[in-house]
Structure formats: structure tokens, C-alpha cells
Design an enzyme around this catalytic site. Structure first.
Site, mmCIF file in Angstrom:
data_model
loop_
_atom_site.group_PDB
_atom_site.id
_atom_site.type_symbol
_atom_site.label_atom_id
_atom_site.label_comp_id
_atom_site.label_asym_id
_atom_site.label_seq_id
_atom_site.Cartn_x
_atom_site.Cartn_y
_atom_site.Cartn_z
ATOM 1 N N LYS A 78 -2.270 -1.447 -3.851
ATOM 2 C CA LYS A 78 -3.123 -0.260 -3.782
ATOM 3 C C LYS A 78 -2.278 0.997 -3.823
ATOM 4 O O LYS A 78 -1.273 1.035 -3.101
ATOM 5 C CB LYS A 78 -3.904 -0.334 -2.466
ATOM 6 C CG LYS A 78 -4.770 0.844 -2.161
ATOM 7 C CD LYS A 78 -5.342 0.682 -0.799
ATOM 8 C CE LYS A 78 -6.088 1.943 -0.473
ATOM 9 N NZ LYS A 78 -6.472 2.015 0.887
ATOM 10 N N LYS B 178 0.858 -1.187 0.000
ATOM 11 C CA LYS B 178 0.000 0.000 0.000
ATOM 12 C C LYS B 178 0.890 1.232 0.000
ATOM 13 O O LYS B 178 1.716 1.419 0.898
ATOM 14 C CB LYS B 178 -0.902 -0.006 1.229
ATOM 15 C CG LYS B 178 -1.783 1.219 1.355
ATOM 16 C CD LYS B 178 -2.812 1.043 2.451
ATOM 17 C CE LYS B 178 -3.658 2.288 2.611
ATOM 18 N NZ LYS B 178 -4.673 2.126 3.654
#
Ligand code: PBG
Length: 332
Positions: free
Chosen positions: A255, A201
Site C-alpha cells: 500500500k 505500507k
């Protein structure tokens, strides 16, 4: 690849000539089974409130949640993610509301599971919706504490599992949290609850509209660069993913999505585990903003942007476009 011959014997356009032929040679396909729909829930009754920076996305109160999930069920979208917009009065520096079994997330989980037991329910393990500092971990003297945060994440995960959550998705990027959450779940009889870790992330400007939606942007002190990854890095993402798999993650996620297709491809090629992409709020806002201006064609960019994730190797996509994309595929 063998040398296949050259023009005029080879004409690449032959296989593109007709629609049936293009469909026949398509290397990747998109289906409703690839999608996970994130849903924003809010306090109140009968509330369906548009998120300004995400045209077409609403926050809904728990009493209306099953209406949203009805579309998900009808279109055979496998799973949803629940994100809470917590009342600011319930936010504290120790984020204790995260572990309240009657908090907004837990009430939403119980509602969905009562009405739609066959829909997979995924929830973040992270403190930001409950933390008055807006961070995913505990902020003390200007630093995010790792191990103390992980302890709270373990309790939060167990509380969510008891409410009926099927998948815990640690989105906090603390070190060692997957292993600890796994053992906390196992110790409390939740060995079937899965972990989908936000393994790679990145600290991204593309989360802006999400933070508007759940009201964490205004509260956020500083940025998240001491725990979320530097967007310049790719080898580091592989290390993060390797660690999470080793610690017991059942599925991993990258992400944001579209600006990080290279990472998705490397992760899938390197590990071959169930790999998910999150087409985040800012990607949604970017596409929908251009559509609203008449600069892009909605239906075509929806399907093209989602197919890109499949081509990169993703097994599934968290996307705010899940319902409309599933409808488009059904009507195609
Ligand atoms: C919080 C969280 C974020 C998103 C999912 N979980 C925001 C953040 O890390 O600040 C972003 C999702 C999106 O932008 O759509 N841990």
C-alpha cells in the site's frame, strides 16, 4: 525465450487483429472475485454523506450499511473493509474507544454479519480513528510507543473478532504486532480469524482523502514516517513482508498500489503468498478528478488501473471502485 523469427514472418499485430483473438491471448483477467470494497461508516441515522475528495464515495450510518453491502453480495465481491469516522468526543490520547466492544466498528461488523454472513469482513488493527493525536500508535513525548501500542492492538483485534470480524488487518506498522495479534486471537479461541497484514505500507501523500473521510487529517500531529516506510525503499519492503509471514500473516498487502507496482511484483515473486494491493484514496481521487474534468474516460481507466495490479501479481485489490468495476465486468 527462443528466437521466434522476424518480420515479415513474425507479425505481432496478427494476434491483436480481432477482438476474439485479443481475448484468447489475454494473459491476465479481472473478475469481481479479485475485489475488496472499503466502506466508511459514521455515527447517526439515515446518513449517507458524500466524501468531498472522493467523488462517488459516501460515509454511511450503520442502519444504511446493509444497503451498500447488498450490491457487494449481488455482484459476488468476496469481502469488505470497514473504516469508522469516530465522533471526535470519543477520541482520546490513549485511544481507549478502539477496545470498546460497542464502538462504531463493532456495531458495523455485527450488522453486516447478521444480514450477510457470507461476506468477508475485514477491519484494521490501528489506533488512528480513535486517537486524538491522529496516529496509528500511542504518542508519548513526541514518540510513537511500539510495544505499548501492540498491547492495545491485540485487545482491539480480539474485540473485533468477538464482534464477528473475519480478518484482522494490522495497518499500524508497529514491529512485532502480527505475532502478538496471532497469539492474542488464538488465546481467545479465534484461531480461524485470519490476518491480512499491511506488510509494506509506505508513508504516502496518497492517503489524504482517506484521512478527510474518517476525520483524522485535522487531528494528525506531524507525520507517520517513524513507522510507515520511506517511499525510496524496496529491499526494506521485502524484509517487512518476510517478517510478517514468519509471524503468521495469512495474507500480505502492499500500500499504496499504483505507484508501488514494482513492490507488489517483488513480493509476489519472492514469497508466493496471497498478496493484495490497496488502490488507496488518493489514487481514486486522482483518477476520478481527471474523469470529472473530462480528461480521462471513466470506464476504461477503472478497468486498466485494476488490471495493472493483476499483471504485477496481486491476488486481489482493495479498491473504492469495486462495485462499479464489478458492474462493468458483468456488462462486458
Ligand atoms: C490507517 C489507515 C490509512 C489507510 C488505511 N488505514 C491511512 C493512514 O495510514 O494514514 C489509507 C487508505 C486510503 O488512503 O485509502 N491506519
Amino acid at each position: 525465450m527462443d528466437f521466434l523469427g522476424r518480420y515479415p514472418a513474425t507479425r505481432m499485430r496478427r494476434n491483436r487483429r480481432d477482438d476474439w483473438n485479443r481475448r484468447l491471448v489475454a494473459e491476465n483477467t479481472l473478475s469481481a472475485a479479485d475485489f475488496i470494497l472499503p466502506i466508511f461508516v459514521a455515527e447517526g441515522q439515515g446518513l449517507r454523506q458524500p466524501v468531498a475528495s472522493m467523488p462517488g464515495v459516501d460515509r454511511v450510518s450503520v442502519d444504511l450499511l446493509s444497503e451498500v453491502v447488498a450490491d457487494v453480495a449481488e455482484l459476488k465481491i468476496p469481502a469488505i473493509v470497514i473504516f469508522p469516522e469516530v465522533d471526535p468526543a470519543s477520541k482520546t490520547p490513549d485511544a481507549r474507544e478502539a477496545c470498546n466492544p460497542d464502538n462504531l466498528v463493532c456495531r458495523a461488523i455485527r450488522t453486516v454479519k447478521a444480514d450477510y454472513p457470507d461476506i468477508g469482513v475485514i477491519c484494521d488493527a490501528a489506533l488512528d480513528p480513535f486517537n486524538s493525536d491522529g496516529h496509528d500508535g500511542l504518542l508519548v513525548d513526541g514518540h510513537i510507543l511500539n510495544d505499548e501500542t501492540v498491547e492495545i492492538l491485540c485487545r482491539q483485534s480480539v474485540v473485533q473478532a468477538e464482534a464477528g470480524c473475519d480478518v484482522i488487518a494490522p495497518s499500524d506498522m508497529m514491529d512485532g504486532r502480527v505475532a502478538q495479534i496471532r497469539s492474542a486471537l488464538d488465546d481467545t479461541g479465534h484461531e480461524t480469524v485470519r490476518i491480512m497484514s499491511y506488510a509494506a505500507k509506505f508513508a504516502s501523500a496518497f492517503y489524504g482523502p482517506f484521512r478527510d473521510a474518517i476525520g483524522t487529517e485535522a487531528a494528525l500531529k506531524g507525520d507517520k514516517k517513524t513507522y510507515q516506510m520511506d517511499y525510496a525503499n524496496s529491499d526494506e519492503a521485502l524484509r517487512e513482508v518476510a517478517l510478517d509471514i514468519d509471524e503468521g500473516a495469512d495474507m500480505v498487502m502492499v500500500k499504496p498500489g499504483m505507484p508501488y507496482l514494482d513492490i507488489i511484483q517483488r513480493v509476489k515473486d519472492s514469497f508466493g503468498v496471497p498478496t493484495f494491493a490497496y488502490q488507496v484514496s488518493g489514487e481514486y481521487a486522482m483518477l476520478k478528478g481527471a474523469v470529472a474534468n473530462g480528461w480521462l474516460d471513466n470506464d476504461r481507466v477503472v478497468l486498466e488501473s485494476l488490471t495493472a495490479f493483476k499483471r504485477a501479481g496481486a491476488d486481489g485489490i482493495l479498491t473504492y471502485m469495486a462495485v462499479e468495476a464489478a458492474r462493468l465486468l458483468k456488462d462486458a
